[in-house]
Design an enzyme around this catalytic site. Structure first.
Site, PDB file in Angstrom:
ATOM      1  N   LEU A   1      35.917  29.944  37.343  1.00  0.00           N
ATOM      2  CA  LEU A   1      35.230  31.089  37.917  1.00  0.00           C
ATOM      3  C   LEU A   1      36.210  32.200  38.292  1.00  0.00           C
ATOM      4  CD1 LEU A   1      32.488  29.672  40.308  1.00  0.00           C
ATOM      5  CD2 LEU A   1      32.303  30.306  37.901  1.00  0.00           C
ATOM      6  N   CYS A   2      35.708  33.421  38.311  1.00  0.00           N
ATOM      7  CA  CYS A   2      36.512  34.564  38.748  1.00  0.00           C
ATOM      8  C   CYS A   2      36.515  34.637  40.269  1.00  0.00           C
ATOM      9  CB  CYS A   2      35.962  35.854  38.138  1.00  0.00           C
ATOM     10  SG  CYS A   2      35.998  35.875  36.346  1.00  0.00           S
ATOM     11  N   GLU A   3      36.890  33.559  40.876  1.00  0.00           N
ATOM     12  CA  GLU A   3      36.998  33.445  42.333  1.00  0.00           C
ATOM     13  C   GLU A   3      38.186  32.541  42.632  1.00  0.00           C
ATOM     14  OE1 GLU A   3      35.403  34.818  44.802  1.00  0.00           O
ATOM     15  OE2 GLU A   3      33.786  35.822  43.701  1.00  0.00           O
TER      16      GLU A   3
ATOM     17  N   ASN B   1      28.921  34.028  37.313  1.00  0.00           N
ATOM     18  CA  ASN B   1      29.679  34.237  36.070  1.00  0.00           C
ATOM     19  C   ASN B   1      28.889  33.806  34.843  1.00  0.00           C
ATOM     20  OD1 ASN B   1      33.235  33.708  36.866  1.00  0.00           O
ATOM     21  ND2 ASN B   1      31.929  35.491  37.105  1.00  0.00           N
TER      22      ASN B   1
END
Length: 418
Positions: free
Chosen positions: A340-342, A379
């Site tokens: 994930l973009c986290e 996402n």
């Protein structure tokens, strides 16, 4: 306590031929054996019933196991009620415990003759207007303040949005009697995920004394006392598990000291356990697909917080076993991460594990409750399959993995994938 997976590397390799990683898998035998232990521990109470908390693992194949073993279901939403009805679970086999409840949910619960557990004093009039007051009803108690079990385990009921105050509960019972209620239950939940054996006996003492006072002051016929959930599981290997037999014995002693002398020896004990019932009997199985060597050492896996959000959301610890390397030294420090973009998409931070190579299978332990259930689609990631390891050793898919058509199904424009 060593954490040992209920799956072997050979089993996972065989499963991979049909079901690719990542996936959640549940141990049917482990779940059934745990239900038996709970029921045996509380067998001293003739009316004892476990209402499995559907929110923990809302899969009908798993709920059917509880139904088959004589348990009820604890529901908190419209769709959970739908799932229960589809399984043939209705009436007193459903405990409907919700909060800030919409009209349609109270109406549906009433239609199913579920036992409604009211969360707030104002819900009495609300329920009467939308569905009527049933003959049997329960109310949730919030004593306020800080609930302390030991120096390290406490919770803060005074900061929780749930339940009646003590004064509201007494007035609520009187009002409900006037409106036609004949039989009552009391419910409370004061601590979460505690492995101490003291919690249930302490809560039981509070509720038993309250029940006697309510009976004496309002004349209410109290049929059951619901200890709810809160019994936890040892997520870390060094933690000791709760002893359900010692817990039940503590509740029995309080029952005999408080309720029996008051002539209330027919009160049933209910529980609404979720995590304790299925948590240890679920694994998230994932595969190492990348390694990254920068300021830290990272292992990238094909699962992410979409599949298990507890570490990202709470910083929760979940033990990890690298299959086939159980006996190798834990001499490599890794962050185990998803895609994930986290930056909080991490299953483990600075975790000592054996050396991991791409293609290794990792078992993330104790995901059998509040694992898949808390999944989401950030996402555009898709939820994984759920599998059941049956008692005979075979594996059954009990929920398929999502595909892009599922993700796009709710858009109100032409089919993207047509």
């Amino acid at each position: 306590m060593k954490k040992t997976p209920f799956l072997t590397l050979e089993q996972v390799r065989e499963i991979e031929k049909t079901y690719p990683t990542p996936y959640h898998i549940y141990d049917e035998k482990g779940i059934r054996d745990n239900i038996k232990r709970l029921q045996d521990a509380f067998s001293w109470n003739k009316g004892f019933k476990e209402y499995f908390a559907v929110k923990a693992t809302p899969n009908p194949f798993l709920l059917e196991i509880f139904r088959d073993m004589g348990c009820g279901l604890d529901c908190s939403s419209y769709t959970e009620l739908m799932m229960s009805e589809k399984l043939g679970v209705t009436g007193s086999d459903i405990m409907f415990s919700s909060n800030t409840t919409p009209v349609d949910e109270f109406v549906y619960a009433s239609k199913l003759n579920a036992t409604i557990n009211l969360d707030d004093f104002t819900h009495i009039d609300f329920l009467e207007k939308c569905a009527g007051i049933p003959e049997t009803i329960s109310c949730r108690f919030n004593p306020g303040g800080i609930f302390t079990i030991s120096n390290t385990i406490m919770d803060n009921p005074g900061d929780a949005k749930y339940g009646f105050t003590r004064e509201q509960l007494f007035e609520g019972f009187r009002v409900l009697k006037q409106k036609g209620a004949k039989h009552f239950g009391i419910h409370s939940f004061l601590a979460s995920n505690t492995t101490t054996n003291e919690y249930y006996p302490m809560l039981a003492k509070i509720l038993f004394e309250l029940a006697v006072e309510l009976h004496d002051e309002t004349g209410a016929d109290i049929k059951f006392i619901n200890l709810s959930g809160g019994i936890g599981i040892p997520y870390r290997p060094e933690q000791d598990p709760a002893d359900i037999y010692e817990i039940a014995e503590g509740v029995r002693k309080a029952y005999e000291e408080i309720l029996i002398p008051a002539g209330m020896d027919d009160v049933a004990i209910f529980t609404e356990l979720g995590r304790f019932m299925t948590g240890p009997y679920g694994h998230l199985v994932t595969k190492a697909i990348h390694q990254k060597h920068i300021h830290k050492e990272y292992i990238g896996v094909d699962a992410c917080a979409v599949n298990l959000m507890r570490p990202a959301m709470y910083g929760s610890y979940h033990h990890i076993t690298v299959l086939g390397k159980e006996d190798r030294p834990l001499d490599h420090k890794y962050d185990v991460v998803g895609s994930l973009c986290e930056n909080n998409d991490k299953f483990a931070v600075d975790r000592m594990l054996p050396e991991i190579e791409n293609g290794d299978y990792l078992v993330i332990h104790d995901t059998g409750a509040h694992g898949f259930a808390m999944g989401y689609n950030y996402n555009g990631k898709l939820k994984s399959a759920e599998l059941l390891l049956k008692e005979d050793g075979s594996v059954k898919m009990i929920r398929r993995a999502e595909n892009p058509k599922d993700y796009f199904a709710t858009f109100d424009f032409c089919d993207i994938l047509a």
